[in-house]
Design a protein around this motif. Sequence first.
Motif, short mmCIF file in Angstrom:
data_model
loop_
_atom_site.label_atom_id
_atom_site.label_comp_id
_atom_site.label_asym_id
_atom_site.label_seq_id
_atom_site.Cartn_x
_atom_site.Cartn_y
_atom_site.Cartn_z
N THR A 127 -0.84 2.64 -7.98
CA THR A 127 0.45 3.35 -8.18
C THR A 127 1.24 2.58 -9.24
O THR A 127 1.11 1.37 -9.34
N PRO A 128 2.01 3.29 -10.04
CA PRO A 128 2.69 2.66 -11.18
C PRO A 128 3.55 1.45 -10.80
O PRO A 128 4.12 1.39 -9.70
N HIS B 1 -5.31 4.93 3.67
CA HIS B 1 -4.06 4.15 3.66
C HIS B 1 -4.36 2.66 3.69
O HIS B 1 -3.62 1.86 3.12
N LYS B 2 -5.48 2.30 4.32
CA LYS B 2 -5.78 0.86 4.42
C LYS B 2 -6.61 0.35 3.24
O LYS B 2 -6.45 -0.78 2.81
N LEU C 181 4.48 7.55 -7.70
CA LEU C 181 4.85 6.18 -7.36
C LEU C 181 4.94 6.00 -5.86
O LEU C 181 5.07 6.97 -5.11
N ASN C 182 4.91 4.74 -5.46
CA ASN C 182 5.20 4.41 -4.08
C ASN C 182 6.71 4.59 -3.90
O ASN C 182 7.50 4.07 -4.68
N LYS C 183 7.10 5.35 -2.85
CA LYS C 183 8.52 5.70 -2.71
C LYS C 183 9.42 4.49 -2.53
O LYS C 183 10.62 4.56 -2.75
N ASN C 184 8.83 3.32 -2.17
CA ASN C 184 9.70 2.16 -1.90
C ASN C 184 10.17 1.47 -3.17
O ASN C 184 10.75 0.38 -3.12
N ASN D 159 0.85 -1.20 0.00
CA ASN D 159 0.00 0.00 0.00
C ASN D 159 0.88 1.25 0.00
O ASN D 159 2.05 1.19 0.38
N VAL D 160 0.25 2.35 -0.37
CA VAL D 160 0.99 3.61 -0.45
C VAL D 160 0.50 4.55 0.65
O VAL D 160 -0.70 4.52 0.98
N ASP D 161 1.41 5.30 1.28
CA ASP D 161 0.91 6.18 2.36
C ASP D 161 1.01 7.64 1.92
O ASP D 161 1.78 8.43 2.45
N PHE D 162 0.20 7.98 0.94
CA PHE D 162 0.11 9.38 0.52
C PHE D 162 -0.32 10.22 1.73
O PHE D 162 -1.17 9.79 2.52
N GLN D 163 0.27 11.41 1.88
CA GLN D 163 -0.05 12.24 3.05
C GLN D 163 -1.11 13.29 2.75
O GLN D 163 -1.68 13.89 3.66
#
Length: 544
Positions: free
Chosen positions: A409-410, A400-401, A430-433, A364-368
Amino acid sequence: MENKKDLWWKQAVIYQIYPRSFQDSNGDGIGDLKGIISRLDYLEELGINAVWLSPVCQSPQDDNGYDISDYEKIDPMFGSLQDMEILIQEAEKRKIKIILDLVLNHSSDEHKWFQEAKKSKDNPYHDYYVWRDGEEGVYPNEMESVFGGPAWEWVPELKQYYFHQFSVKQPDLNWENPKLRREIYDMILRWMDKGVGGFRLDVIDQIAKDPELKVTCNGPRLHEFIQELSRETFQKGNLITVGEAWGADVERAKLYSNPDGSEFSMVFQFEHIGLDQEEGKTKWDIAPLSLVKLKKTMAKWQTELHDCGWNSLFWNNHDLPRIVSRWGNDKKYWKESAKMLATLLHGMQGTPYIYQGEELGMTNVDFQDIGQYQDIETLNMYKQRIREGYTKEEIMESLHKKSRDNARTPMQWSHEKNAGFTTGTPWMELNKNYETVNAVSEMEDPDSIFHYYKKLIQLRKDQSIFVNGDFRLLLEEDESVFAYVRTEGTQEILVCANFTENIIDCPLLRQWEKHHPETKYLIHNYEDEGDIGKLRPYEAMILG
Ligand code: TEU
Ligand code: CA
């Protein structure tokens, strides 16, 4: 009617692509068909047999393509009809079939049918949709859209409302109208002539509806329509067909996946998916998952469809949060838990589906900030919950959940800029990870989640027990271990998984070893065998 065809899809593993997030080829930041063609070798390497494409037909993109304005044109953002024909051919060379996503419950309001329909009540296309006479501001009833707000939209020129279970730009089609049905069948036959290998049918259990009686799912004529659809189209080919049926129970699934081929090959049912949702509330109101409930639910579907239907097997899709973040552990035990969840699913009877990036352990992505989200369902929920007085923190926690953008996300191809997804500005961040979670690094690491999925897929090809064997759940009341046995003739395999981050004593494994002295690991998510009687955090194995 006996269905004599070779049921290739029972041995197949299907990969779902969300085209706009898979691979961009022309630098506009949006994935496209040429991008998919450039990644077919990757898919062949993984070992999958078919690809389900989320919609690429012409669409104003109000719901990212699930609002189709021309069922037979490819939207220019994804490419051309010729690109699609090349994709089908290039995939065929790699023994990969292409499955299209048919959205038949509703069209876009920009479809020519709707543009005609709203011209007048006696327009020949008017009854392709669901209308009710009325007066402005007095809705026919209080039915709501899945995306929030009323399910009725006023058209002043007609002094009528039209019905839309989804966005206002997705008017429901009227399946009671035989002329509409015939046009849909002819469109499908033309796609079959182009060599597609199958179809996924979007919210297909919602096509039979009676808004008066507030019936929007499992309507009285549903199976009549589906059997006609199947007879007039699918049964003329050797296709895989999978219906999305949020309202399916086992009895209905026996009709949908009847071995006589009268409806579909199988359906996506979501009983397991709803288990971490508070009773009687929405998907945003999360309850802790009970492993015992999950085990009993999945076991019920395995045993009750055995020999009289067929299961789809999935954790993810473009609408669902990423499973390693949802029911795994995407921090300390990211690799072990992603592999454990895959082992559990792929050991079962049915056709497994892998959603793009699942084979990499994408999370999952944690966009703020809400501004980073794009999904209409997410944005509508945000506005609605702000109005209802929720705090931003509460809303962001729910997103987030459970936001659908967690899956959108790409695709993370490499550690390079934009993860190799695009040379332009990606349509969604994108997801930063991606610097650590990406295809290049995982293809180089023999112990990666990617290689584990590859092994699982190969295992299903090598051993018929995965396709044909029956299923027996073990340790039914155990809240930590999910274990089951598959049996085919005299062959038995044990699938055993620790669903927790604790070390668990597991006498079952010692008993198994006693009764099967020559047993061996068919697959195992830890590199060393460890202590046979104990399960390490998220440890999973298949013993044969
Ligand atoms: O989804 C059906 C559907 O109802 C989901 O939107 C689900 O209710 C919601 O996502 C739960 O999070 C299908 C498509 O998969 C989805 O992408 C479309 O938005 C929807 O139909 C309308 O076509
Ligand atoms: Ca592009």
